[in-house]
Design a protein around this motif. Structure first.
Motif, mmCIF file in Angstrom:
data_model
loop_
_atom_site.group_PDB
_atom_site.id
_atom_site.type_symbol
_atom_site.label_atom_id
_atom_site.label_comp_id
_atom_site.label_asym_id
_atom_site.label_seq_id
_atom_site.Cartn_x
_atom_site.Cartn_y
_atom_site.Cartn_z
ATOM 1 N N PRO A 243 0.812 -1.227 0.000
ATOM 2 C CA PRO A 243 0.000 0.000 0.000
ATOM 3 C C PRO A 243 0.842 1.272 0.000
ATOM 4 O O PRO A 243 0.491 2.257 -0.654
ATOM 5 C CB PRO A 243 -0.830 -0.128 1.281
ATOM 6 C CG PRO A 243 -0.878 -1.590 1.571
ATOM 7 C CD PRO A 243 0.432 -2.127 1.107
ATOM 8 N N GLU A 244 1.960 1.257 0.746
ATOM 9 C CA GLU A 244 2.803 2.448 0.819
ATOM 10 C C GLU A 244 3.370 2.805 -0.547
ATOM 11 O O GLU A 244 3.481 3.982 -0.901
ATOM 12 C CB GLU A 244 3.943 2.224 1.816
ATOM 13 C CG GLU A 244 3.502 2.066 3.259
ATOM 14 C CD GLU A 244 3.038 0.651 3.582
ATOM 15 O OE1 GLU A 244 2.589 0.429 4.723
ATOM 16 O OE2 GLU A 244 3.121 -0.227 2.694
ATOM 17 N N LEU A 245 3.740 1.786 -1.335
ATOM 18 C CA LEU A 245 4.279 2.046 -2.674
ATOM 19 C C LEU A 245 3.191 2.616 -3.577
ATOM 20 O O LEU A 245 3.438 3.576 -4.328
ATOM 21 C CB LEU A 245 4.850 0.763 -3.274
ATOM 22 C CG LEU A 245 5.350 0.881 -4.712
ATOM 23 C CD1 LEU A 245 6.463 1.916 -4.839
ATOM 24 C CD2 LEU A 245 5.823 -0.480 -5.232
ATOM 25 N N LEU A 246 1.997 2.042 -3.523
ATOM 26 C CA LEU A 246 0.895 2.562 -4.336
ATOM 27 C C LEU A 246 0.631 4.025 -4.007
ATOM 28 O O LEU A 246 0.403 4.846 -4.902
ATOM 29 C CB LEU A 246 -0.369 1.735 -4.095
ATOM 30 C CG LEU A 246 -0.383 0.303 -4.645
ATOM 31 C CD1 LEU A 246 -1.681 -0.400 -4.239
ATOM 32 C CD2 LEU A 246 -0.237 0.301 -6.162
ATOM 33 N N GLU A 247 0.679 4.339 -2.730
ATOM 34 C CA GLU A 247 0.424 5.714 -2.303
ATOM 35 C C GLU A 247 1.519 6.657 -2.808
ATOM 36 O O GLU A 247 1.234 7.758 -3.287
ATOM 37 C CB GLU A 247 0.354 5.760 -0.769
ATOM 38 C CG GLU A 247 0.008 7.125 -0.205
ATOM 39 C CD GLU A 247 -0.101 7.106 1.308
ATOM 40 O OE1 GLU A 247 0.121 8.166 1.924
ATOM 41 O OE2 GLU A 247 -0.399 6.033 1.870
ATOM 42 N N GLN A 248 2.769 6.215 -2.734
ATOM 43 C CA GLN A 248 3.877 7.047 -3.201
ATOM 44 C C GLN A 248 3.790 7.279 -4.712
ATOM 45 O O GLN A 248 4.014 8.398 -5.190
ATOM 46 C CB GLN A 248 5.205 6.379 -2.851
ATOM 47 C CG GLN A 248 5.528 6.379 -1.377
ATOM 48 C CD GLN A 248 6.792 5.587 -1.080
ATOM 49 O OE1 GLN A 248 7.567 5.277 -1.978
ATOM 50 N NE2 GLN A 248 7.003 5.256 0.189
ATOM 51 N N LEU A 249 3.476 6.227 -5.449
ATOM 52 C CA LEU A 249 3.362 6.361 -6.908
ATOM 53 C C LEU A 249 2.215 7.295 -7.279
ATOM 54 O O LEU A 249 2.344 8.143 -8.171
ATOM 55 C CB LEU A 249 3.157 4.984 -7.555
ATOM 56 C CG LEU A 249 4.332 4.014 -7.504
ATOM 57 C CD1 LEU A 249 3.893 2.633 -8.000
ATOM 58 C CD2 LEU A 249 5.494 4.525 -8.363
ATOM 59 N N ALA A 250 1.078 7.122 -6.611
ATOM 60 C CA ALA A 250 -0.103 7.925 -6.930
ATOM 61 C C ALA A 250 0.096 9.399 -6.597
ATOM 62 O O ALA A 250 -0.484 10.280 -7.250
ATOM 63 C CB ALA A 250 -1.320 7.373 -6.191
ATOM 64 N N SER A 251 0.904 9.682 -5.574
ATOM 65 C CA SER A 251 1.088 11.073 -5.143
ATOM 66 C C SER A 251 2.282 11.753 -5.819
ATOM 67 O O SER A 251 2.540 12.930 -5.547
ATOM 68 C CB SER A 251 1.258 11.133 -3.624
ATOM 69 O OG SER A 251 2.402 10.390 -3.225
ATOM 70 N N ALA A 252 3.002 11.034 -6.684
ATOM 71 C CA ALA A 252 4.150 11.645 -7.372
ATOM 72 C C ALA A 252 3.676 12.798 -8.251
ATOM 73 O O ALA A 252 2.656 12.700 -8.942
ATOM 74 C CB ALA A 252 4.869 10.598 -8.214
ATOM 75 N N ASP A 253 4.406 13.893 -8.249
ATOM 76 C CA ASP A 253 4.007 15.088 -8.992
ATOM 77 C C ASP A 253 4.271 14.978 -10.491
ATOM 78 O O ASP A 253 3.560 15.588 -11.287
ATOM 79 C CB ASP A 253 4.751 16.310 -8.437
ATOM 80 C CG ASP A 253 4.348 16.634 -7.013
ATOM 81 O OD1 ASP A 253 3.162 16.402 -6.675
ATOM 82 O OD2 ASP A 253 5.197 17.107 -6.243
ATOM 83 N N THR A 254 5.285 14.227 -10.858
ATOM 84 C CA THR A 254 5.660 14.117 -12.268
ATOM 85 C C THR A 254 5.887 12.663 -12.637
ATOM 86 O O THR A 254 6.089 11.799 -11.770
ATOM 87 C CB THR A 254 6.952 14.898 -12.565
ATOM 88 O OG1 THR A 254 8.038 14.281 -11.847
ATOM 89 C CG2 THR A 254 6.812 16.361 -12.154
ATOM 90 N N GLU A 255 5.877 12.394 -13.936
ATOM 91 C CA GLU A 255 6.153 11.040 -14.422
ATOM 92 C C GLU A 255 7.581 10.635 -14.078
ATOM 93 O O GLU A 255 7.844 9.472 -13.748
ATOM 94 C CB GLU A 255 5.936 10.969 -15.932
ATOM 95 C CG GLU A 255 6.098 9.574 -16.523
ATOM 96 C CD GLU A 255 5.141 8.568 -15.924
ATOM 97 O OE1 GLU A 255 5.537 7.385 -15.799
ATOM 98 O OE2 GLU A 255 4.001 8.956 -15.571
ATOM 99 N N ALA A 256 8.508 11.591 -14.129
ATOM 100 C CA ALA A 256 9.899 11.292 -13.791
ATOM 101 C C ALA A 256 10.022 10.869 -12.327
ATOM 102 O O ALA A 256 10.769 9.935 -11.993
ATOM 103 C CB ALA A 256 10.779 12.502 -14.068
ATOM 104 N N GLU A 257 9.293 11.550 -11.447
ATOM 105 C CA GLU A 257 9.321 11.199 -10.036
ATOM 106 C C GLU A 257 8.694 9.827 -9.805
ATOM 107 O O GLU A 257 9.186 9.018 -9.017
ATOM 108 C CB GLU A 257 8.569 12.259 -9.229
ATOM 109 C CG GLU A 257 8.429 11.958 -7.736
ATOM 110 C CD GLU A 257 9.758 11.980 -6.990
ATOM 111 O OE1 GLU A 257 9.751 11.619 -5.799
ATOM 112 O OE2 GLU A 257 10.788 12.342 -7.583
#
Length: 322
Positions: A243-257
């Motif tokens: 879940p933590e990874l999904l949350e980090q990916l979903a909240s990334a500001d840019t595609e590069a991030e």
């Protein structure tokens, strides 16, 4: 008492084994997809993997395109294909014909899988094989009949392994018993289904070795860069993404991030498996090379030294394809 053999007195004759590298591809579904796939194949070939696996649809639904892709890989590239083969919905006679066809084309590696059960719940054809174990034994029988033709390259048979409980299995212990039965039937190696937590591969190895499984178990790793793909695979496999990874990916500001976060998580997963003694790494590419190569770039894999002639052949193909 007999004196120790040469092998016993020199246990490290061959040194440390290099780490195997492989990728999974699936047959294209359209001319546009085929064009994109062959760009990916060219990029992956430049990394000189040990083999690439080619998937096979349920009940052989994409048999023709799978065989066509395998033939092109054999004829037009330096890549060695590992052909997937499923048994559900096929009789021994049908499967023996397919196995013979693959061997005639030059395939020397087959990943023997049960395959998905019919989604409509319908009855299988009379006499159909039911389990991957049956398919392994059939491959070995076909191989035995062709033994004189295979003197320069016997068949390597791979199977699936499950770091977490198979969706249809009563327990993880049952999954290990199934893997042990596949080994007894003639499996040479296993590739794991996807997993998302760093401890899961090591746990699988511990349980498998205690039960008597001795074949290599290669971790199958997917680039953890797409929220949509992670959720979809979680639904299909019953393995919950972190879940933590999904949350980090979903909240990334840019595609590069998002890419940076996903690649870092994938590298951590792969390194944990390698630290646990993984003999290789199998990357699920989804017919895309960019993220897989990003992961590979961050991993310091000890790879075998290839001959200059082989590397030159790969380079020439890259030039011709450009």
């Amino acid at each position: 008492m007999s004196p120790p053999s040469l092998i016993e007195t020199h246990p490290n004759l061959s040194g440390t084994a290099p780490v195997a590298l492989s990728y999974e591809l699936f047959p294209p579904r359209s001319p546009k997809a085929a064009e994109s796939l062959w760009t990916t194949i060219g990029e992956l070939e430049a990394t000189d993997p040990d083999y690439v696996s080619v998937t096979y649809g349920a009940s052989g639904s994409n048999r023709d395109t799978a065989v066509e892709l395998i033939n092109r890989l054999l004829l037009e590239t330096t890549l060695r294909p590992l052909a997937h083969l499923t048994c559900v919905g096929n009789t021994p006679q049908e499967l023996a014909e397919i196995i013979g066809e693959l061997l005639d084309h030059g395939v020397r590696g087959i990943l023997a899988l049960r395959g998905d059960q019919p989604k409509d719940g319908g009855e299988q054809a009379k006499g159909s094989l039911r389990y991957a174990q049956d398919l392994i034994e059939l491959i070995r029988r076909v191989e035995q009949r062709r033994s004189a033709l295979l003197c320069a390259g016997k068949v390597a048979v791979g199977v699936a392994a499950y770091p977490t409980k198979h969706p249809e299995s009563p327990s993880e212990a049952h999954d290990i018993e199934v893997l042990l039965a596949k080994q007894r039937s003639g499996a040479d190696f296993a590739i794991t289904q996807v997993f998302f937590r760093t401890e899961q591969y090591a746990d699988l190895i511990t349980r498998a070795r205690r039960a008597g499984v001795t074949i290599p178990i290669v971790p199958g790793v997917m680039p953890l860069t797409s929220v949509r793909r992670l959720k979809r695979l979680g639904e299909l496999t019953g393995v919950e993404p972190v879940p933590e990874l999904l949350e980090q990916l979903a909240s990334a500001d840019t595609e590069a991030e998002r890419l940076r976060i996903g690649v870092r998580a994938t590298v951590d997963l792969a390194n944990a498996a390698l630290d646990a003694g993984a003999p290789g790494l199998h990357l699920y590419t989804f017919n895309e090379h960019a993220h897989a190569l990003e992961v590979l770039d961050k991993l310091a894999l000890p790879r075998p030294a290839r001959s200059i002639s082989r590397l030159n052949a790969i380079a020439r193909r890259q030039v011709l394809a450009s």
